[in-house]
Design an enzyme around this catalytic site. Structure first.
Site, PDB file in Angstrom:
ATOM      1  N   SER A 208       0.849  -1.199   0.000  1.00 18.97           N
ATOM      2  CA  SER A 208       0.000   0.000   0.000  1.00 18.97           C
ATOM      3  C   SER A 208       0.881   1.243   0.000  1.00 18.97           C
ATOM      4  CB  SER A 208      -0.928  -0.026   1.216  1.00 18.97           C
ATOM      5  OG  SER A 208      -1.892   0.997   1.117  1.00 18.97           O
ATOM      6  N   ASN A 209       0.315   2.376   0.317  1.00 15.45           N
ATOM      7  CA  ASN A 209       1.099   3.618   0.380  1.00 15.45           C
ATOM      8  C   ASN A 209       0.564   4.478   1.517  1.00 15.45           C
ATOM      9  OD1 ASN A 209      -1.069   5.366  -0.665  1.00 15.45           O
ATOM     10  ND2 ASN A 209      -0.790   4.119  -2.495  1.00 15.45           N
ATOM     11  N   ARG A 210       1.150   5.641   1.668  1.00 17.20           N
ATOM     12  CA  ARG A 210       0.874   6.453   2.853  1.00 17.20           C
ATOM     13  C   ARG A 210      -0.351   7.358   2.732  1.00 17.20           C
ATOM     14  NH1 ARG A 210       5.030   6.735   6.398  1.00 17.20           N
ATOM     15  NH2 ARG A 210       7.047   5.954   5.717  1.00 17.20           N
TER      16      ARG A 210
END
Ligand code: CTP
Length: 399
Positions: A208-210
Site C-alpha cells: 500500500s502507500n501512505r
C-alpha cells in the site's frame, strides 16, 4: 431569510458605534438572535446597557469574565453562530484580524470563528488610506472575509473623505447576503476516488502507500456543500463517513476500478476527481493462505495494477481532475500526466514537503488546467484547499 439566525455583533471604538444600535434594532425586528460584544473603547462611545436592552442578552465585554465559564464563552460561540458582523470596524480591529492578533474579546473571537464574517468599517479617511489598513483589508478579503467599503462624505471630524459608516440599509443588505449560499454544483454529480489501495500478498500482508484520504474526503465534502450529489469510492482509511455522501468502500485497485465504472454506468458524472493514490503494482498471485516467511521473497511476483484513470477516461463526459504527487520536477511531471491521462485539470502536491502531501492535515498545491491556467494555493488546511480547488475549476470552466 434572517429569522432565527444567531448573529454576533462586534462593536469596536469608533464614533459610529451609536449607529450599530440601529443595526441591532433592525435585526431584532427580523427575529434574529443577537449577541453583542464590545471592546473597552467602544464602551467609551455607547454604554453596554443600550445593547443589553436592545438584544435582551448580556453584552460580552471581558475576555476573562468573573463567571463560572470564565473565558470559554467565545469557544462556545464559535460553534453556535451563523454569522459575525463587526460594526463599526476600526482600523485597529481590521489590522488585528488580518494578522491573527487575539488580545481582546473581539479579536480573540475573530481568530477562532470561521463563520461568514462582515466588517463594516468607519474611521478617519487617513486611517482608511493608511497602507497598513489597506493591506489588512486586502488580506481579509483574500481569505474570504467580507469588508465593506466605507462611504464618502463628511466625517465626524468635519473632514470630507472616505470613512463614513455605510448607510444602514446597505449594511442590512450585506448582512442578508451572508446567507445567500451559492450552490454552483446544484444538480451536478461529483464522483471522487480517495485514499490508498491495498494489494494483498496473502490474507495478512499487503502492498500500500501512505495516503490518508484526507484530501479526497475534503473535496467530497466541499462538493456536497456546493450542492452536488457526491459519491466517494474510497480505499481503506481511518476517516469517518461523510454525511449525505454515498460511500463505496473498496480494498484494491481492481475493486476501485470496478466501483468507479459501476458509478459511471449508473449515472455519468459531471466531475470525476481522482484523488486516490492507486497502487501501481500488485502481487501476481495473492495467496489464499498466509505465506511462510521463508518463501515470501521467492514467491512474490509483481504485475502492474490497472491505470484506473486511463481505463475510465473514455467512459465519461465528466471534467476530470487528476492528482500528481511528486518529489521532483513537479510542474513538468504534472503537465505530462494531465495530458497522458486525459485530464482537464491536475493538482500537484509534493510528497517530500513538511505540512503537505499524504498524511498531513495541511497541503500546498499547484493546480493546472488544460486551458493553460495555473494557480499556486499556499499552505492551508486541506478543507480550505479543497474549496479553492473548486473555485479554480469553476472559474476556469466559466471563462
Ligand atoms: N492513477 C490511476 N491509476 C493508477 C495510478 C494512478 O488512476 N494505477 C491516477 C491517480 O489517482 C492520479 C493520477 O493517476 O489522479 C496520477 O497518479 P500518480 O500516482 O501521480 O501517477 P502514476 O501514473 O502512478 O505515475 P508515477 O507513479 O510513475 O509518478
Amino acid at each position: 431569510m434572517l429569522k432565527n439566525k444567531n448573529i454576533l455583533i462586534c462593536v469596536t471604538g469608533s464614533i459610529a458605534a451609536y449607529k450599530s444600535c440601529e443595526v441591532v434594532r433592525l435585526l431584532r425586528k427580523e427575529d434574529v438572535n443577537v449577541q453583542v460584544m464590545m471592546t473597552p473603547s467602544a464602551q467609551k462611545f455607547v454604554g453596554k446597557a443600550s445593547f443589553a436592552a436592545l438584544t435582551n442578552n448580556e453584552v460580552i465585554t471581558d475576555i476573562f469574565p468573573d463567571s463560572p465559564k470564565a473565558g470559554l464563552e467565545h469557544i462556545e460561540m464559535a460553534l453556535e453562530l451563523d454569522a459575525i458582523v463587526i460594526v463599526p470596524a476600526t482600523a485597529n480591529i481590521l489590522c488585528k484580524a488580518a494578522s491573527g492578533v487575539a488580545d481582546d474579546i473581539i479579536s480573540t473571537n475573530l481568530s477562532v470563528c470561521e463563520q461568514p464574517t462582515l466588517f463594516v468599517p468607519a474611521m478617519n479617511f487617513r486611517m482608511w488610506q493608511n497602507p497598513a489598513t489597506m493591506d489588512a483589508v486586502e488580506k481579509l478579503r483574500e481569505r474570504g472575509r467580507i469588508v465593506m467599503d466605507p462611504e464618502m462624505g463628511k466625517l465626524a471630524s468635519l473632514h470630507e473623505g472616505e470613512g463614513r459608516l455605510p448607510a444602514i440599509d446597505t449594511i442590512m443588505n450585506s448582512i442578508r447576503s451572508l446567507f445567500k449560499h451559492e450552490l454552483p454544483l446544484l444538480g451536478k454529480k461529483v464522483l471522487v476516488s480517495a485514499g490508498p489501495t491495498r494489494e494483498a500478498i496473502d490474507p495478512v500482508r499487503y502492498i500500500s502507500n501512505r495516503s490518508s484520504g484526507k484530501m479526497g474526503y475534503a473535496l467530497a465534502e466541499v462538493a456536497r456543500d456546493l450542492g452536488a450529489k457526491v459519491t466517494i469510492v474510497s480505499g481503506p482509511v481511518s476517516l469517518p463517513p461523510i454525511p449525505e455522501v454515498e460511500m463505496v468502500m473498496v480494498e484494491n485497485a481492481i475493486e476501485m476500478l470496478s466501483a468507479l465504472e459501476n458509478s459511471l454506468d449508473e449515472q455519468d458524472a459531471d466531475y470525476l476527481i481522482m484523488a486516490a493514490a492507486v497502487a501501481d503494482f500488485q502481487p501476481a498471485n495473492p495467496s489464499g493462505e498466509k505465506l511462510k516467511r521463508s518463501n515470501i521473497v521467492a514467491s512474490l511476483e509483481l504485475v502492474s495494477a490497472p491505470d484506473i484513470l486511463k481505463t475510465i477516461n473514455s467512459q465519461t463526459e465528466a471534467s476530470i481532475i487528476a492528482f500528481a504527487l511528486e518529489t521532483q520536477n513537479g510542474t513538468a511531471e504534472a503537465k505530462r500526466k494531465m495530458a497522458d491521462k486525459g485530464a482537464d485539470f491536475i493538482v500537484l502536491n509534493y510528497a517530500n514537503e513538511a505540512g503537505a502531501g499524504f498524511e498531513s492535515n495541511t497541503n500546498r498545491v499547484q493546480i493546472f488546467s488544460k486551458s493553460g491556467a495555473e494557480k499556486e494555493l499556499k499552505k492551508d488546511r486541506k478543507d480550505r484547499i479543497a474549496k479553492r480547488i473548486f473555485d479554480f475549476i469553476l472559474l476556469d470552466k466559466n471563462r
